[in-house]
Design an enzyme around this catalytic site. Structure first.
Site, PDB file in Angstrom:
ATOM      1  N   CYS B 160       0.789  -1.132  -0.044  1.00  0.00           N
ATOM      2  CA  CYS B 160       0.027  -0.010   0.040  1.00  0.00           C
ATOM      3  C   CYS B 160       0.785   1.347  -0.050  1.00  0.00           C
ATOM      4  O   CYS B 160       0.255   2.451   0.116  1.00  0.00           O
ATOM      5  CB  CYS B 160      -1.072  -0.107   1.154  1.00  0.00           C
ATOM      6  SG  CYS B 160      -1.854  -1.538   1.003  1.00  0.00           S
ATOM      7  N   HIS B 293      -3.082   8.208   6.398  1.00  0.00           N
ATOM      8  CA  HIS B 293      -3.203   7.045   5.690  1.00  0.00           C
ATOM      9  C   HIS B 293      -4.618   6.274   6.111  1.00  0.00           C
ATOM     10  O   HIS B 293      -5.401   5.827   5.143  1.00  0.00           O
ATOM     11  CB  HIS B 293      -2.169   5.877   6.114  1.00  0.00           C
ATOM     12  CG  HIS B 293      -2.031   4.280   5.567  1.00  0.00           C
ATOM     13  ND1 HIS B 293      -2.043   4.623   4.040  1.00  0.00           N
ATOM     14  CD2 HIS B 293      -2.330   3.219   5.862  1.00  0.00           C
ATOM     15  CE1 HIS B 293      -2.175   3.411   3.847  1.00  0.00           C
ATOM     16  NE2 HIS B 293      -2.469   2.455   4.786  1.00  0.00           N
ATOM     17  N   HIS B 328      -9.865   2.159  -0.184  1.00  0.00           N
ATOM     18  CA  HIS B 328      -8.363   2.158   0.160  1.00  0.00           C
ATOM     19  C   HIS B 328      -7.708   1.477  -1.311  1.00  0.00           C
ATOM     20  O   HIS B 328      -8.003   0.314  -1.592  1.00  0.00           O
ATOM     21  CB  HIS B 328      -7.771   1.207   1.313  1.00  0.00           C
ATOM     22  CG  HIS B 328      -6.598   0.911   1.512  1.00  0.00           C
ATOM     23  ND1 HIS B 328      -5.518   1.762   0.654  1.00  0.00           N
ATOM     24  CD2 HIS B 328      -5.756   0.373   2.382  1.00  0.00           C
ATOM     25  CE1 HIS B 328      -4.356   1.558   1.192  1.00  0.00           C
ATOM     26  NE2 HIS B 328      -4.527   0.616   2.233  1.00  0.00           N
TER      27      HIS B 328
END
Lengths: 82, 773
Positions: B160, B293, B328
């Site tokens: 990620c 995040h 996400h």
């Protein structure tokens, strides 16, 4: 119950790759996590998959695992009751 | 050096393009909803899916087969084209620019479509060929080729944080004068593989996600792509373009705690934010907004908040997670949120943290609804990945009055763009710290962790030569070894051996190349999906399937909080890792790096590789680790230079060879020739072009072919310089290559490692002896 416990021990050794252990090394009442076998949260998720694959028991909330996965004995009790 | 942002492009669940994205953010409109395009049993889970089918995306991107089947590629082409148009890059600019892509899923959507069938029957040629699109590098290749002919391409794959790390490499390359323009970012489509993977970790929220909320229950996955154009000041002046912002600081660190969980005090996040602010030379109070995040998992949000509170105490800057809008977007999230941060900076607003109701802790309320805020100065954009891979980018407003100063666009000094391959050490105007190889270790189809291959190479007549497994007993306890797949055990063995031989306890950076990553675990997870469907899948396999599991494992073992990156771009994965290490040592950012390349193959993928790589002869596996350092004491040799050129004119490669080899009679060239004409012809053409004679060597006939082969060539080069000896079985021979002549190995000065990939990338590495000759 004895049979179930022996089977469970072998299955736990297999799914968690505890290559250096034999079923006889695992005390049925000893804690699996923390100071016991030193398992962690990912192992708990693996044990959830084990219950689902081998015993058809589905836990949807990982928090439930905390009580169930205390020891081999507590897992066996949970399986017998479901 | 200032890094300017001069263009951006984006596609996600909240819109195709910068304008639609801006409008959605201003309206606080979410793109998260039920899954419509990915065929999955979990379609009820909310996700930020891009609102087009593959065929609609192919029309938008203007492409046909095979791109039309690869959603990551389609999204990347659309966002990449917008970024290039927005920066007004011309053909000539692109030819001198770098394209650095971040992805982890790559072509997994196509792989999972065929996998169940391939387990039964490998005779379907189309399915076998389409599995050849599985790796990350081929996705970047297909995207890049639709954008133009870049001078350099590579792929960062750290789950990620991939896109953020792609941006960081680009910025470091510009700072070091390697290139003036970089198109960097990431692309990632939804796949059943990672949707089910995250599901096994039980961190997907069945409702809409609620980052930083007391009752948050996990992630909504998303998909998309975004790229930003990074540019040096001289290039901005030359082209006369107005920047959108500057990348004022950045940092990547490792939490070094666990593959999927962050440490309680958010050490990695704390370090990445503080190091980025140090680099930007700004105080915490000068940060006006944090694009967190904020995935919505219980663990991420509380540890990210802990890190923020360690820096700002109770007076946190405005912060929000924009993932409730986009989902996400995993490997693309770093660049998607970079574009969102740049939009906030330019249009004077802070996007909302949708879904939030109640705080996790006192004084931790995110921005609840879109907030107008003119005069934003500095924005922190956080991206954290598996393995505790933590990256922070700081985007800032700048005073652009210099554009009207004496350095106008017509300044004759910088009329022509800098050519990627023509920058030599002599052109650099600033001090560059030299690089040395301190140690190196290998595992391959030859005896592991030793040099028996020099005297007695094992020869293989089969098509597949698996690695000979090293013992890891001296490196890890059995309880630690239980989760390690074969590639991870080899990584541990070579990495710890290299560190020990370099007398180095803690490297400043761990940088890895891997073409296929943790292939065995990925294949097992795919196999389980074929057998069990989309339930009862094993979390350990997914957790250790990402490419950066390898680098993270070593960081966790060493508790190494330094820079941690992974490159996955086929045959130049190792070369990219080496370039990154060298760039950072050259400019003084780091003193030492553990650089490795690791690739494993399974029987199925050996078949697939044989099918998709007819130029390979002996499909093999290898693991190579080296300590690269700015310290010359006890070094084996000097790492003098490395160049990676995307589809260059062969004469450009030849001229580098000529420039770099001052004395061919005291040099050797290690080629990637393997005896297969499909592979060897480009090397022969190149050597025909250079008109000197030198010692020409090969190594792949004994070490085999895989995406990490160039690391093996590097290993051989280091050992040759160390021993001042060339094993006779490595010599190509003048009957094969007319350039080959015997040289005085006792007086050997330079060794060049020459690596050519099937998609026509050349990498050239120069090693130089440090003995007084």
């Amino acid at each position: 119950m004895e049979n179930l416990i022996d089977k469970l021990k072998s299955q736990i050794i297999e799914v968690l790759n505890l290559e250096d252990l034999t079923p006889a090394d695992i005390d049925v009442d000893a804690p699996l996590f923390g100071e016991g076998l030193g398992l962690d949260s990912i192992d708990a998720l693996e044990l959830i998959v084990l219950l689902e694959r081998e015993y058809g028991i589905k836990l949807s909330n990982p928090a439930e695992g905390k009580e169930i996965f205390k020891s081999v004995k507590s897992i066996a009790d949970y399986i017998s009751n479901h | 050096m200032e890094i300017f942002i001069t263009g951006y492009g984006i596609i996600s669940a909240i819109g195709n393009g910068v304008d639609e994205t801006l409008n959605s953010l201003l309206d606080s409109s979410s793109g998260v909803g039920p899954i419509r395009h990915l065929l999955t049993d979990h379609a009820h889970l909310p996700a930020g899916e891009v609102k087009f089918s593959n065929s609609e995306l192919a029309t938008l991107a203007g492409v046909g087969y095979p791109e039309s089947e690869l959603r990551t590629v389609l999204l990347g082409i659309i966002a990449g084209k917008e970024a290039i148009a927005s920066a007004r890059l011309q053909k000539v600019d692109i030819e001198h620019a770098a394209f650095i892509n971040g992805t982890t899923v790559g072509g997994m959507d196509l792989s999972e479509k065929h996998f169940a069938k391939l387990l039964q029957d490998r005779s379907d040629d189309i399915a076998m060929a389409e599995l050849g699109y599985n790796d990350c590098g081929v996705s970047s290749r297909l995207i890049a080729d639709r954008l133009g002919k870049f001078g350099f391409i590579t792929t960062s794959s750290t789950a990620c944080s991939s896109a953020a790390n792609a941006i960081i490499l680009g910025a470091n390359m510009i700072s070091n004068g390697l290139v003036d323009i970089v198109v960097a970012g990431g692309s990632e489509s939804l796949s059943k593989f990672h949707l089910n993977g995250f599901n096994t970790l039980m961190i997907l929220d069945k409702e809409k996600s609620r980052p930083f909320d007391e009752l948050r229950a996990g992630i909504n996955l998303g998909e998309g792509a975004a790229y930003i154009v990074l540019e040096s000041k001289r290039s901005v002046l030359r082209r006369g373009v107005t920047p959108l912002g500057i990348l004022r600081g950045y940092a990547n660190t490792c939490d070094a705690f666990h593959q999927t969980a962050s440490s309680d005090n958010g050490e990695g996040a704390y370090l990445s934010m503080t190091e980025a602010m140090d680099m930007a030379a700004i105080k915490p109070a000068e940060i006006d907004y944090i694009n967190a995040h904020g995935t919505g998992t219980p663990n991420n949000d509380i540890t990210e908040l802990a890190a923020m509170q360690r820096i700002w105490g109770q007076a946190l800057p405005h912060f929000s997670s924009t993932k409730p809008f986009t989902g996400h977007t995993t490997s693309a999230s770093g660049s998607i949120e970079a574009v969102i941060s740049l939009l906030a900076l330019r249009h004077g607003f802070i996007p909302a943290n949708a879904g939030w109701v109640s705080p996790i802790a006192p004084d931790s309320t995110p921005v609840r609804s879109m907030l107008r805020h003119n005069g934003l100065r500095n924005i922190i954009c956080n991206s954290f990945g598996f393995g505790g891979n933590d990256s922070t980018l700081i985007f800032s407003n700048a005073d652009y009055r210099f554009l009207n100063s004496e350095y106008g666009a017509d300044n004759p000094v910088c009329r022509t763009p800098r050519k990627v391959c023509n920058i030599s050490e002599t052109e650099t105007e600033w001090i560059q710290y030299p690089c040395y190889v301190q140690s190196i270790a290998q595992v391959s189809c030859q005896s592991p962790l030793c040099d028996d291959w020099m005297e007695n190479p094992a020869l293989y007549s089969d098509k597949f030569a698996p690695a000979i497994e090293p013992s890891v007993k001296e490196f890890v306890k059995p309880s630690e070894a239980r989760r390690l797949s074969r590639i991870l055990k080899r990584t541990v063995a070579t990495s710890l051996t290299a560190l020990k031989e370099a007398y180095l306890d803690m490297p400043d950076a761990i940088i890895t190349g891997t073409g296929m990553g943790c292939l065995e675990n990925s294949e097992k997870f795919l196999t389980d999906m074929a057998v069990y469907g989309e339930s009862k899948l094993k979390p350990t396999l997914f957790m250790q399937s990402t490419h950066n599991t390898i680098s993270s494992l070593i960081a966790i073992m060493l508790k190494c909080h330094g820079y941690n990156n992974t490159y996955s771009h086929r045959g130049i994965s190792f070369d990219s890792a080496l370039l990154d290490a060298m760039t950072q040592i050259n400019c003084g950012k780091i003193m030492s790096a553990l650089v490795g390349a690791h690739d494993e193959v399974t029987p199925l993928f050996a078949d697939i590789m044989a099918h998709t790589h007819p130029e390979f002869n002996l499909i093999s596996e290898n693991s190579v680790s080296a300590v690269i350092s700015g310290n010359a004491d006890n070094a084996i040799c000097r790492l003098a230079d490395i160049k990676i050129l995307n589809r260059p004119v062969l004469t450009d490669v030849a001229s580098i060879l000529k420039n770099w080899m001052s004395d061919p009679s005291r040099s050797a060239i290690i080629t990637g020739m393997n005896g297969n004409p499909l592979n060897d012809t480009p090397y022969k053409h190149l050597l025909d072009l250079v008109n000197f004679k030198t010692r020409v060597l090969k190594f792949r006939h004994i070490f085999g072919d895989n995406y990490s082969s160039s690391a093996m060539g590097f290993y051989v080069g280091v050992r040759i310089l160390e021993n001042s000896a060339i094993p006779a079985h490595l010599v190509a021979g003048s009957e094969e290559i007319a350039n080959d002549i015997p040289v005085d190995t006792g007086m050997l000065k330079d060794v060049i490692i020459l690596n050519h990939t099937e998609d026509d990338i050349w990498s050239i590495i120069k090693l130089t002896s440090i003995r007084n000759l």
